[in-house]
Enzyme design. Structure first.
Site, short mmCIF file in Angstrom:
data_model
loop_
_atom_site.label_atom_id
_atom_site.label_comp_id
_atom_site.label_asym_id
_atom_site.label_seq_id
_atom_site.Cartn_x
_atom_site.Cartn_y
_atom_site.Cartn_z
N ARG A 46 0.80 -1.11 -0.11
CA ARG A 46 0.05 0.08 0.16
C ARG A 46 0.99 1.23 0.08
O ARG A 46 0.06 2.14 -0.18
CB ARG A 46 -1.07 -0.04 1.02
CG ARG A 46 -1.93 1.20 1.26
CD ARG A 46 -3.30 0.93 1.87
NE ARG A 46 -3.48 -0.17 3.03
CZ ARG A 46 -2.88 0.23 4.20
NH1 ARG A 46 -2.27 1.47 4.48
NH2 ARG A 46 -2.87 -0.61 5.13
N TYR A 97 -15.62 19.64 -14.32
CA TYR A 97 -15.84 18.11 -14.30
C TYR A 97 -16.90 18.03 -13.35
O TYR A 97 -16.99 18.32 -12.08
CB TYR A 97 -14.69 17.28 -14.06
CG TYR A 97 -15.10 15.83 -14.03
CD1 TYR A 97 -15.55 15.42 -15.04
CD2 TYR A 97 -14.83 15.18 -12.87
CE1 TYR A 97 -15.89 13.86 -14.71
CE2 TYR A 97 -15.03 13.86 -12.65
CZ TYR A 97 -15.65 13.34 -13.70
OH TYR A 97 -15.81 11.98 -13.40
N ASP A 167 -6.47 20.90 -12.43
CA ASP A 167 -6.90 19.63 -13.23
C ASP A 167 -6.40 20.01 -14.61
O ASP A 167 -7.06 20.52 -15.28
CB ASP A 167 -8.33 19.38 -12.96
CG ASP A 167 -8.79 18.10 -13.49
OD1 ASP A 167 -8.10 17.78 -14.66
OD2 ASP A 167 -9.62 17.65 -13.05
N LYS A 192 -7.93 9.26 -18.82
CA LYS A 192 -8.49 9.95 -20.16
C LYS A 192 -7.25 9.78 -21.03
O LYS A 192 -6.92 8.84 -21.57
CB LYS A 192 -8.97 11.28 -19.70
CG LYS A 192 -9.86 11.11 -18.75
CD LYS A 192 -11.26 10.77 -19.10
CE LYS A 192 -12.08 10.63 -17.70
NZ LYS A 192 -12.36 11.95 -16.77
#
Ligand code: PLP
Length: 407
Positions: A46, A97, A167, A192
């Site tokens: 992790r 978004y 972003d 994306k």
């Protein structure tokens, strides 16, 4: 050679490789590992993974900062939003978004206050930054393709003691590098264009080299929240990243051609693409970006029914949400709850890497039959080779010619 001397297209190909030595593989392997032999800095799966690191090295070199891979774009955004103290203030674009707006709006009472702004309006955004903690910008915005003045926003926000996150999903580091404009941290939906093949969900943050403490906090948060990527996802994203420049150049060139043809098409009411000289954000994009990118939004005459029919009429163009794949996709954003402010007839086109004339022939066909199918009483008899829009699952087939054809 130093990464500083190299073009982004080269960096995308050479960064994040294993050391060159006899019989070493050229690519970092997929490390399926929950634990590691004790004594090293990682120890547990992790907290780190060599496949993540390879991807992070490549993305960091491209953005000019230090990258961290997260399970998704939203996980990366949330890690940054956790910088905001309890009861703090976030400034964010009102058009952005949808998932980010929802994340901000769904927070428990008292977590933070959100001041929604028109991010393209620099003065209004900076006024809202007074007394705020974080400016969470997005540019170009999803789906309206508005362009924020990143340098002015970063400088003004910093004057007011506000941390700036950008972003950069729509531009990718090939389109713009917000850290160079002064941003503290960049957020990506790697899902994306960076990964680019519609086969992986992944996110990333990239912090400015001078923001080591912020990077360390984000890394600790990733470990403790557990919003970690799978090694296979990191491998696929890095593999996609290798061809970033090739895909970007083709998709952007295609988008430029398609945007102009859409402008000239009689069924299209308005085209939003910062590469068009008449676009409101053309000059700002030209000053700040290497090019206008691969996303186009356009509005149809005839409203939502026409736009919906156009979206469903592609044979080559895929009707699907998301964006940035190698294939061209289209959707009517207004079909989603929470997107009521988006113009109802707005179609968001994520331009892919197919032959541009093939895309245009399919788009032109979809515009024609979509307009006929979505407009009551309009006969499409004059058009050759007509195909009815694809029905949604469970919906009976509708035929613009009166119900007899079923092709
Ligand atoms: C898709 C998207 C996100 C969210 O990313 P996921 O990888 O889906 O979690 C964030 N920002 C923008 C601009 C996006 O398009």
């Amino acid at each position: 050679m130093e990464a500083d001397d190299l073009a982004p297209a080269t960096i995308a190909i050479i960064a994040g490789r294993p050391k060159r030595q006899p019989d070493a593989p050229l690519n970092e392997a997929v490390s399926f590992a929950s634990t590691f032999h004790a004594g090293g800095p990682v120890a547990y799966g992790r907290d780190g993974n060599p496949t993540w690191t390879a991807f992070e090295d490549a993305l960091g070199a491209l953005e000019g900062g230090t990258a961290l891979a997260f399970a998704s774009g939203m996980a990366a955004s949330m890690a940054v939003l956790d910088e905001v103290p309890i009861g703090g203030v976030v400034v964010a674009p009102v058009q952005s978004y949808y998932g980010t707006r929802k994340l901000l709006g769904d927070a428990p009472d008292g977590r933070w206050t959100v001041r929604f702004v028109d991010i393209a309006d620099t003065k209004a955004t900076l006024d809202a930054c007074s007394g705020a903690d974080l400016l969470f910008a997005e540019s170009p915005t999803n789906p309206l393709l508005e362009v924020a003045d990143l340098s002015a926003l970063c400088a003004g926000a910093h004057d007011r003691g506000v941390v700036v996150a950008v972003d950069n999903t729509f531009a990718t580091p090939l389109g713009q590098r917000p850290l160079g404009h002064g941003a503290d941290v960049v957020v990506h939906s790697v899902t994306k264009f960076l990964a680019g093949h519609s086969d992986v969900i992944l996110g990333a943050t990239v912090t400015h080299f001078g923001k080591g403490e912020l990077h360390d906090r984000l890394r600790r948060r990733r470990s403790s929240h557990g919003a970690i990527p799978g090694p296979m996802e990191a491998f696929l994203a890095l593999r996609g990243l290798r061809t970033l420049a090739l895909r970007y150049e083709r998709a952007e060139a295609n988008a430029g051609v398609l945007a102009q043809r859409l402008v000239d098409h009689p069924a299209v009411e308005r085209v939003r693409y910062p590469g068009l000289p008449a676009d409101a954000w053309h000059d700002r994009a030209a000053a700040q970006m290497t090019g206008p990118g691969f996303m186009i939004s356009f509005e149809m005459f005839g409203g939502a029914p026409v736009a919906e029919a156009v979206a469903r009429s592609g044979r080559l163009i895929v009707h699907a949400t998301s964006l940035g794949g190698i294939e061209t996709t289209i959707e009517r954003r207004g079909r989603w709850p929470g997107e009521e402010a988006t113009p109802p007839s707005l179609l968001r086109l994520s331009v892919g890497c197919e032959n541009v004339d093939d895309i245009w022939r399919d788009l032109e066909h979809a515009l024609t039959i979509g307009t006929c199918a979505g407009t009551p009483g309009l006969s499409p008899i004059a058009f050759q080779g007509i195909v009815v829009p694809r029905p949604l699952p469970g919906e009976p087939r509708r035929c613009p010619m009166g119900g007899r054809r079923s092709g």
